[in-house]
Design a protein around this motif. Structure first.
Motif, PDB file in Angstrom:
ATOM      1  N   LEU A 129      29.280  47.246  35.547  1.00  8.48           N
ATOM      2  CA  LEU A 129      28.349  47.882  34.494  1.00  8.48           C
ATOM      3  C   LEU A 129      28.085  46.812  33.397  1.00  8.48           C
ATOM      4  CD1 LEU A 129      26.211  49.721  33.160  1.00  8.48           C
ATOM      5  CD2 LEU A 129      28.245  50.966  32.517  1.00  8.48           C
ATOM      6  N   THR A 130      29.385  46.253  33.077  1.00  7.41           N
ATOM      7  CA  THR A 130      29.431  45.187  31.989  1.00  7.41           C
ATOM      8  C   THR A 130      28.670  43.991  32.380  1.00  7.41           C
ATOM      9  OG1 THR A 130      31.270  46.378  31.127  1.00  7.41           O
ATOM     10  CG2 THR A 130      31.174  44.012  30.592  1.00  7.41           C
ATOM     11  N   THR A 131      29.118  43.336  33.619  1.00  7.57           N
ATOM     12  CA  THR A 131      28.533  42.386  34.249  1.00  7.57           C
ATOM     13  C   THR A 131      26.764  42.529  34.255  1.00  7.57           C
ATOM     14  OG1 THR A 131      30.392  41.727  35.500  1.00  7.57           O
ATOM     15  CG2 THR A 131      28.411  40.768  36.342  1.00  7.57           C
ATOM     16  N   GLN A 132      26.600  43.735  34.773  1.00  5.08           N
ATOM     17  CA  GLN A 132      24.805  43.908  34.899  1.00  5.08           C
ATOM     18  C   GLN A 132      24.317  43.749  33.536  1.00  5.08           C
ATOM     19  OE1 GLN A 132      23.190  44.073  37.800  1.00  5.08           O
ATOM     20  NE2 GLN A 132      21.539  43.651  36.301  1.00  5.08           N
ATOM     21  N   VAL A 133      24.903  44.533  32.369  1.00  3.14           N
ATOM     22  CA  VAL A 133      24.477  44.321  31.234  1.00  3.14           C
ATOM     23  C   VAL A 133      24.365  42.821  30.680  1.00  3.14           C
ATOM     24  CG1 VAL A 133      24.755  45.029  28.858  1.00  3.14           C
ATOM     25  CG2 VAL A 133      25.129  46.803  30.369  1.00  3.14           C
ATOM     26  N   MET A 134      25.256  41.992  30.841  1.00  3.59           N
ATOM     27  CA  MET A 134      25.232  40.987  30.431  1.00  3.59           C
ATOM     28  C   MET A 134      24.126  40.009  31.020  1.00  3.59           C
ATOM     29  SD  MET A 134      29.192  39.782  29.354  1.00  3.59           S
ATOM     30  CE  MET A 134      30.213  40.500  31.181  1.00  3.59           C
ATOM     31  N   THR A 135      24.031  40.049  32.400  1.00  9.34           N
ATOM     32  CA  THR A 135      22.886  39.575  33.207  1.00  9.34           C
ATOM     33  C   THR A 135      21.340  39.848  32.862  1.00  9.34           C
ATOM     34  OG1 THR A 135      24.497  39.345  35.113  1.00  9.34           O
ATOM     35  CG2 THR A 135      22.010  39.150  35.544  1.00  9.34           C
ATOM     36  N   THR A 136      21.305  41.167  32.531  1.00 11.89           N
ATOM     37  CA  THR A 136      20.111  41.824  32.325  1.00 11.89           C
ATOM     38  C   THR A 136      19.635  41.051  30.761  1.00 11.89           C
ATOM     39  OG1 THR A 136      20.407  43.734  33.455  1.00 11.89           O
ATOM     40  CG2 THR A 136      18.695  43.728  31.678  1.00 11.89           C
ATOM     41  N   ILE A 137      20.603  41.173  29.823  1.00  9.32           N
ATOM     42  CA  ILE A 137      20.201  40.617  28.332  1.00  9.32           C
ATOM     43  C   ILE A 137      20.023  39.138  28.571  1.00  9.32           C
ATOM     44  CG2 ILE A 137      21.455  40.219  26.253  1.00  9.32           C
ATOM     45  CD1 ILE A 137      20.476  43.142  26.646  1.00  9.32           C
ATOM     46  N   THR A 138      20.789  38.218  29.497  1.00  9.77           N
ATOM     47  CA  THR A 138      20.346  36.932  29.715  1.00  9.77           C
ATOM     48  C   THR A 138      18.971  36.728  30.218  1.00  9.77           C
ATOM     49  OG1 THR A 138      22.876  36.400  29.801  1.00  9.77           O
ATOM     50  CG2 THR A 138      21.221  34.829  30.738  1.00  9.77           C
ATOM     51  N   ASP A 139      18.596  37.465  31.253  1.00  7.11           N
ATOM     52  CA  ASP A 139      17.715  37.451  31.921  1.00  7.11           C
ATOM     53  C   ASP A 139      15.990  37.774  30.953  1.00  7.11           C
ATOM     54  OD1 ASP A 139      18.619  36.332  34.109  1.00  7.11           O
ATOM     55  OD2 ASP A 139      18.575  38.382  35.137  1.00  7.11           O
ATOM     56  N   LEU A 140      16.558  38.836  29.838  1.00  7.10           N
ATOM     57  CA  LEU A 140      15.572  39.336  29.046  1.00  7.10           C
ATOM     58  C   LEU A 140      15.297  38.245  28.066  1.00  7.10           C
ATOM     59  CD1 LEU A 140      13.712  41.604  27.979  1.00  7.10           C
ATOM     60  CD2 LEU A 140      15.771  42.275  26.660  1.00  7.10           C
ATOM     61  N   THR A 141      16.392  37.702  27.468  1.00  2.17           N
ATOM     62  CA  THR A 141      15.788  36.540  26.374  1.00  2.17           C
ATOM     63  C   THR A 141      15.432  35.347  27.001  1.00  2.17           C
ATOM     64  OG1 THR A 141      18.200  35.817  26.809  1.00  2.17           O
ATOM     65  CG2 THR A 141      18.044  37.557  25.006  1.00  2.17           C
ATOM     66  N   GLY A 142      15.675  35.240  28.335  1.00  3.78           N
ATOM     67  CA  GLY A 142      14.865  33.904  28.972  1.00  3.78           C
ATOM     68  C   GLY A 142      13.333  34.246  28.975  1.00  3.78           C
ATOM     69  N   LYS A 143      13.044  35.498  29.167  1.00  2.00           N
ATOM     70  CA  LYS A 143      11.520  35.725  28.983  1.00  2.00           C
ATOM     71  C   LYS A 143      10.820  36.132  27.612  1.00  2.00           C
ATOM     72  CE  LYS A 143      11.254  35.922  33.547  1.00  2.00           C
ATOM     73  NZ  LYS A 143      10.264  35.353  34.457  1.00  2.00           N
ATOM     74  N   LEU A 149      12.813  45.043  20.890  1.00  2.00           N
ATOM     75  CA  LEU A 149      13.657  44.992  19.861  1.00  2.00           C
ATOM     76  C   LEU A 149      14.362  46.696  19.771  1.00  2.00           C
ATOM     77  CD1 LEU A 149      15.522  44.315  17.498  1.00  2.00           C
ATOM     78  CD2 LEU A 149      13.715  44.364  15.890  1.00  2.00           C
ATOM     79  N   LYS A 150      13.326  47.276  19.489  1.00  4.02           N
ATOM     80  CA  LYS A 150      13.391  49.047  19.365  1.00  4.02           C
ATOM     81  C   LYS A 150      14.178  49.529  20.591  1.00  4.02           C
ATOM     82  CE  LYS A 150      10.024  49.961  15.847  1.00  4.02           C
ATOM     83  NZ  LYS A 150       8.874  50.462  15.616  1.00  4.02           N
ATOM     84  N   SER A 151      13.603  48.948  21.808  1.00  4.15           N
ATOM     85  CA  SER A 151      14.389  49.559  22.872  1.00  4.15           C
ATOM     86  C   SER A 151      15.939  48.996  22.853  1.00  4.15           C
ATOM     87  CB  SER A 151      13.470  48.893  23.972  1.00  4.15           C
ATOM     88  OG  SER A 151      14.249  49.340  25.514  1.00  4.15           O
ATOM     89  N   LEU A 152      16.155  47.766  22.677  1.00  7.98           N
ATOM     90  CA  LEU A 152      17.530  47.280  22.720  1.00  7.98           C
ATOM     91  C   LEU A 152      18.288  47.971  21.602  1.00  7.98           C
ATOM     92  CD1 LEU A 152      16.736  43.603  23.026  1.00  7.98           C
ATOM     93  CD2 LEU A 152      18.018  44.922  24.731  1.00  7.98           C
ATOM     94  N   GLN A 153      17.905  48.376  20.434  1.00  5.10           N
ATOM     95  CA  GLN A 153      18.649  49.090  19.514  1.00  5.10           C
ATOM     96  C   GLN A 153      18.772  50.390  20.012  1.00  5.10           C
ATOM     97  OE1 GLN A 153      15.713  48.309  16.361  1.00  5.10           O
ATOM     98  NE2 GLN A 153      17.062  46.884  15.358  1.00  5.10           N
ATOM     99  N   ALA A 154      17.838  51.042  20.729  1.00  4.56           N
ATOM    100  CA  ALA A 154      18.149  52.403  21.205  1.00  4.56           C
ATOM    101  C   ALA A 154      19.198  52.374  22.192  1.00  4.56           C
ATOM    102  CB  ALA A 154      16.859  53.301  21.550  1.00  4.56           C
ATOM    103  N   GLN A 155      19.095  51.228  23.035  1.00  2.00           N
ATOM    104  CA  GLN A 155      20.079  51.177  24.231  1.00  2.00           C
ATOM    105  C   GLN A 155      21.428  50.995  23.848  1.00  2.00           C
ATOM    106  OE1 GLN A 155      18.429  48.510  26.825  1.00  2.00           O
ATOM    107  NE2 GLN A 155      16.749  49.809  27.589  1.00  2.00           N
ATOM    108  N   LYS A 156      21.529  50.194  22.893  1.00  2.00           N
ATOM    109  CA  LYS A 156      22.881  49.979  22.135  1.00  2.00           C
ATOM    110  C   LYS A 156      23.483  51.198  21.603  1.00  2.00           C
ATOM    111  CE  LYS A 156      25.332  46.962  19.133  1.00  2.00           C
ATOM    112  NZ  LYS A 156      26.360  48.090  18.285  1.00  2.00           N
ATOM    113  N   THR A 157      22.613  52.020  20.891  1.00  2.00           N
ATOM    114  CA  THR A 157      23.203  53.327  20.260  1.00  2.00           C
ATOM    115  C   THR A 157      23.520  54.186  21.575  1.00  2.00           C
ATOM    116  OG1 THR A 157      21.721  52.982  18.334  1.00  2.00           O
ATOM    117  CG2 THR A 157      22.502  55.318  18.988  1.00  2.00           C
TER     118      THR A 157
END
Length: 180
Positions: free
Chosen positions: A97-111, A125-133
């Protein structure tokens, strides 16, 4: 005679306690797998973004991650604490799960450029904040179910997820996390 009855009762109780404990850890594994699957789907949607029109599928997949986190937290909050062996056995599942989160965030910032072009920066931004919470709430729920000796391991993995999400938040214009 009383001694035999007590031992028999204790053995009878132990026989049924083990399957209950396995159900507890299975609940956590199920929640983690559902979250990981939703993240994988989100990552697939992110990777498929070629232009502004493609960003809507990212929003949809992102909402599914939020739902999986919320559902997972509810599931984990409803169970009893797990054993140390079960907690240690969860490391592989939560590590994925941790690896998938890191991969997804890397791919997201690439777009990011395409997301900005589509006018979806604030939505992202709002989605990421809600997901972090929601991820922090899920991590807190899981950490509460592991024995004290394993809480540090669980907290470290949760910290990696939180850091990855914060990286995404910062990349899309959110406030940096306060210094610890």
């Amino acid at each position: 005679m009383l001694y035999k009855s007590i031992i028999s009762l204790a053995l009878f109780g132990a026989t049924f306690a083990a399957p209950v404990d396995k159900r507890q850890v299975a609940t956590i594994q199920t929640a983690v797998k559902q979250i990981t699957t939703s993240l994988t789907n989100l990552d697939t949607a992110i990777k498929s973004v070629q232009g502004p029109a493609d960003t809507q599928k990212v929003v949809t997949a992102s909402n599914a991650v939020q739902q999986a986190l919320t559902t997972g937290t509810t599931m984990v909050n409803a169970i009893q604490p797990i054993s140390l062996n079960d907690a240690l056995g969860l490391q592989q599942t939560t590590g994925a799960l941790t690896t998938q989160v890191m991969t997804t965030i890397t791919d997201l910032t690439g777009k990011k450029a395409i997301i900005q072009q589509a006018g979806q920066t604030q939505t992202t931004l709002k989605s990421l904040q809600a997901q972090k919470t929601a991820a922090d709430a899920f991590a807190k729920a899981v950490t509460a179910k592991v024995p004290a000796i394993a809480k540090n391991i669980a907290s470290n993995q949760a910290g990696m997820v939180s850091t990855a999400l914060q990286t995404g938040i910062t990349a899309f214009g959110g406030a940096a996390a306060p210094a610890a």
